[in-house]
Write a protein that holds these residues in place. Structure first.
Motif, PDB file in Angstrom:
ATOM      1  N   ALA A   1       1.042  -1.083  -0.534  1.00 25.62           N
ATOM      2  CA  ALA A   1      -0.138  -0.079  -0.052  1.00 25.62           C
ATOM      3  C   ALA A   1       1.069   1.270   0.211  1.00 25.62           C
ATOM      4  CB  ALA A   1      -1.116   0.126   1.578  1.00 25.62           C
ATOM      5  N   GLU A   2       2.044   1.567   0.450  1.00 26.58           N
ATOM      6  CA  GLU A   2       3.136   2.196   0.917  1.00 26.58           C
ATOM      7  C   GLU A   2       3.795   2.633  -0.924  1.00 26.58           C
ATOM      8  OE1 GLU A   2       7.113   3.479   3.223  1.00 26.58           O
ATOM      9  OE2 GLU A   2       5.772   2.425   4.661  1.00 26.58           O
ATOM     10  N   MET A   3       3.786   1.505  -0.968  1.00 27.65           N
ATOM     11  CA  MET A   3       4.725   1.321  -2.403  1.00 27.65           C
ATOM     12  C   MET A   3       3.555   2.407  -3.629  1.00 27.65           C
ATOM     13  SD  MET A   3       6.671  -2.385  -2.319  1.00 27.65           S
ATOM     14  CE  MET A   3       7.445  -1.673  -3.811  1.00 27.65           C
ATOM     15  N   GLU A   4       1.966   1.329  -3.354  1.00 24.17           N
ATOM     16  CA  GLU A   4       1.017   1.952  -4.142  1.00 24.17           C
ATOM     17  C   GLU A   4       1.311   3.492  -3.926  1.00 24.17           C
ATOM     18  OE1 GLU A   4      -1.732   1.654  -7.375  1.00 24.17           O
ATOM     19  OE2 GLU A   4       0.365   0.418  -6.887  1.00 24.17           O
ATOM     20  N   GLU A   5       0.873   4.213  -3.096  1.00 28.77           N
ATOM     21  CA  GLU A   5       1.280   5.643  -3.038  1.00 28.77           C
ATOM     22  C   GLU A   5       1.826   6.255  -3.354  1.00 28.77           C
ATOM     23  OE1 GLU A   5       0.095   8.219   1.310  1.00 28.77           O
ATOM     24  OE2 GLU A   5      -0.248   6.269   1.764  1.00 28.77           O
ATOM     25  N   GLU A   6       2.995   6.096  -3.013  1.00 25.66           N
ATOM     26  CA  GLU A   6       4.146   6.607  -3.857  1.00 25.66           C
ATOM     27  C   GLU A   6       4.129   6.485  -5.389  1.00 25.66           C
ATOM     28  OE1 GLU A   6       7.378   4.529  -2.598  1.00 25.66           O
ATOM     29  OE2 GLU A   6       7.516   4.872  -0.618  1.00 25.66           O
ATOM     30  N   LEU A   7       4.109   5.736  -6.128  1.00 19.38           N
ATOM     31  CA  LEU A   7       3.524   5.373  -7.721  1.00 19.38           C
ATOM     32  C   LEU A   7       2.282   6.799  -7.729  1.00 19.38           C
ATOM     33  CD1 LEU A   7       3.519   1.962  -8.185  1.00 19.38           C
ATOM     34  CD2 LEU A   7       5.586   4.305  -8.270  1.00 19.38           C
ATOM     35  N   GLU A   8       1.661   6.806  -6.855  1.00 20.62           N
ATOM     36  CA  GLU A   8       0.444   7.926  -7.120  1.00 20.62           C
ATOM     37  C   GLU A   8       0.663   9.322  -6.998  1.00 20.62           C
ATOM     38  OE1 GLU A   8      -3.419   4.686  -5.241  1.00 20.62           O
ATOM     39  OE2 GLU A   8      -2.607   6.720  -4.267  1.00 20.62           O
ATOM     40  N   LYS A   9       1.984   9.515  -5.438  1.00 20.69           N
ATOM     41  CA  LYS A   9       1.937  10.802  -5.806  1.00 20.69           C
ATOM     42  C   LYS A   9       3.073  11.241  -6.914  1.00 20.69           C
ATOM     43  CE  LYS A   9       1.721  10.245  -0.874  1.00 20.69           C
ATOM     44  NZ  LYS A   9       2.640  10.726   0.327  1.00 20.69           N
ATOM     45  N   ALA A  10       3.475  10.025  -7.673  1.00 17.48           N
ATOM     46  CA  ALA A  10       4.681  11.119  -8.473  1.00 17.48           C
ATOM     47  C   ALA A  10       4.343  10.472 -10.007  1.00 17.48           C
ATOM     48  CB  ALA A  10       6.350   9.230  -8.808  1.00 17.48           C
TER      49      ALA A  10
END
Length: 398
Positions: A388-397
């Motif tokens: 979930a944390e990795m997915e959130e980082e991709l969303e922000k980028a």
């Protein structure tokens, strides 16, 4: 001397008279004569990928063990290795017919168990401990994980101590198990109470509803059929679910009972707690109905005894369906599975292994033996939080 079994024709193949490999028990011709399949062995040894059974077995060992039949089920080494000899693509390649199988054929099963359950030693130094106490869990789902989880499902396999395992079972034993469990279901109360549907006599409307709910299991697996799982299909099979459809049991799908707790969303602790209560209620019901002191087939070393060595120990798969479209697009299922494996979990398609992924994956524990249930659920939560944390980082980028 025969191998303790013969070709079995189930209800599905009666019309044509020809055995159906997806359901019927079809035994390798050499094993049927209680002989080592030398030609198949030569062919299979050429492959880089060999089943755990083939890595452990050879002609000399087969000849050493082929004269024995277990007391409870009449299980033989020929029947034990039939799946792997019929289908070399099988990862495990062998099955047990009763509790004694694991000791009578320890020269086969010990290396298979150690090969599948990495780190677990069969030299007496390791012992499985069952513990479903959720208060011992240390991880909690993050807010990011909670909002991405679509559903949670935790299941365990259990086998009744007073019957052979289903690969060695008969139409009669499967019917006895189904009849017994019908009486056990009548003892359930409160949110555990519900209805038992038998495959052989459910109405078209009931079948449609179970299909729509994604509850209905249908067998139809060549490797499982080669073990004897699906003989006399669909006789003796059934599905129980409570009124809320959050607590289910599959009867005689493979093991005698597959106990399942599930619901929409990410309340992993609630689902785990319901599972623990459900297992206790079923165990109590079996003891009450049978008058026996022991309900489930257990071992001090191996924990819960199952047909396939891969499920020994907890017999548990704790999983969530989580929506991570950006991670899937970037890494693919294979890449995500590799990440999960590093955390002692696995990633699969949402309909199970080898299924397509689009925007969501199934994340679950892959370890079964040597670790308590609460720890395996803890591992799964930790892994899901990371994804979930990795997915959130991709969303922000993006």
């Amino acid at each position: 001397m025969g191998c303790g079994g013969s070709k079995s024709v189930n209800v599905a193949s009666d019309m044509s008279g020809e055995p159906d490999p997806f359901f019927d028990l079809i035994i390798d011709e050499s094993l049927q004569r209680n002989e080592w399949p030398e030609e198949k062995e030569k062919e299979y040894r050429k492959s880089e990928k060999q089943s755990l059974m083939l890595k452990a077995m050879n002609k000399d060992l087969f000849n050493q063990l082929k004269g024995h039949k277990t007391a409870a089920a009449g299980w033989t080494i020929a029947r034990a290795i039939n799946t792997g000899m019929m289908y070399p693509g099988s990862f495990v390649g062998c099955h047990a017919g009763d509790l004694e199988s694991y000791t009578a054929y320890k020269e086969l099963f010990n290396p298979v168990i150690e090969g599948y359950h990495k780190g677990f030693k069969m030299d007496g130094s390791c012992h499985h401990v069952t513990d479903l106490d959720s208060s011992k869990m240390t991880n909690r789902l993050s807010e990011g994980a909670q909002k991405r989880i679509l559903s949670t499902r935790i299941r365990v396999a259990r086998n009744l101590a007073m019957f052979p395992l289903n690969p060695a079972g008969t139409k009669e034993t499967r019917l006895e198990i189904a009849d017994l469990m019908g009486k056990v279901f009548d003892t359930l109360e409160g949110d555990m109470a519900g209805q038992f549907f038998r495959h052989s006599n459910m109405t078209p409307e009931e079948e449609k509803q179970l299909v729509d709910d994604h509850f209905l299991f249908k067998g139809r697996d060549k490797m499982q059929a080669a073990s004897g799982y699906h003989q006399d299909w669909p006789i003796g099979r059934g599905i129980f679910h409570n009124k809320d459809k959050t607590f289910l049991l599959w009867i005689n799908e493979g093991d005698h009972c597959r106990i399942i707790s599930m619901e929409k969303g990410g309340d992993v602790k609630g689902v785990f707690d319901r599972l623990a209560r459900g297992i206790a209620a079923i165990e109590s019901g079996v003891k009450k109905v049978t008058g026996k002191e022991t309900a489930f087939m257990m071992s001090d070393i191996l924990g819960c005894i199952t047909c396939c060595p891969s499920n020994l120990g907890t017999g548990m798969r704790g999983s969530v369906h989580i929506k991570v479209p950006l991670l899937i697009a970037k890494h693919g299922l294979e890449g995500l599975d590799g990440m999960c494996r590093e955390k002692n979990c696995q990633a699969r398609g949402t309909m199970g292994e080898h299924t397509q992924v689009i925007d969501r994956i199934d994340v679950s524990n892959w370890r079964r033996l040597g670790f308590p249930e609460f720890q395996l659920v803890d591992n799964m939560i930790e892994t899901v939080n990371l994804l979930a944390e990795m997915e959130e980082e991709l969303e922000k980028a993006a």
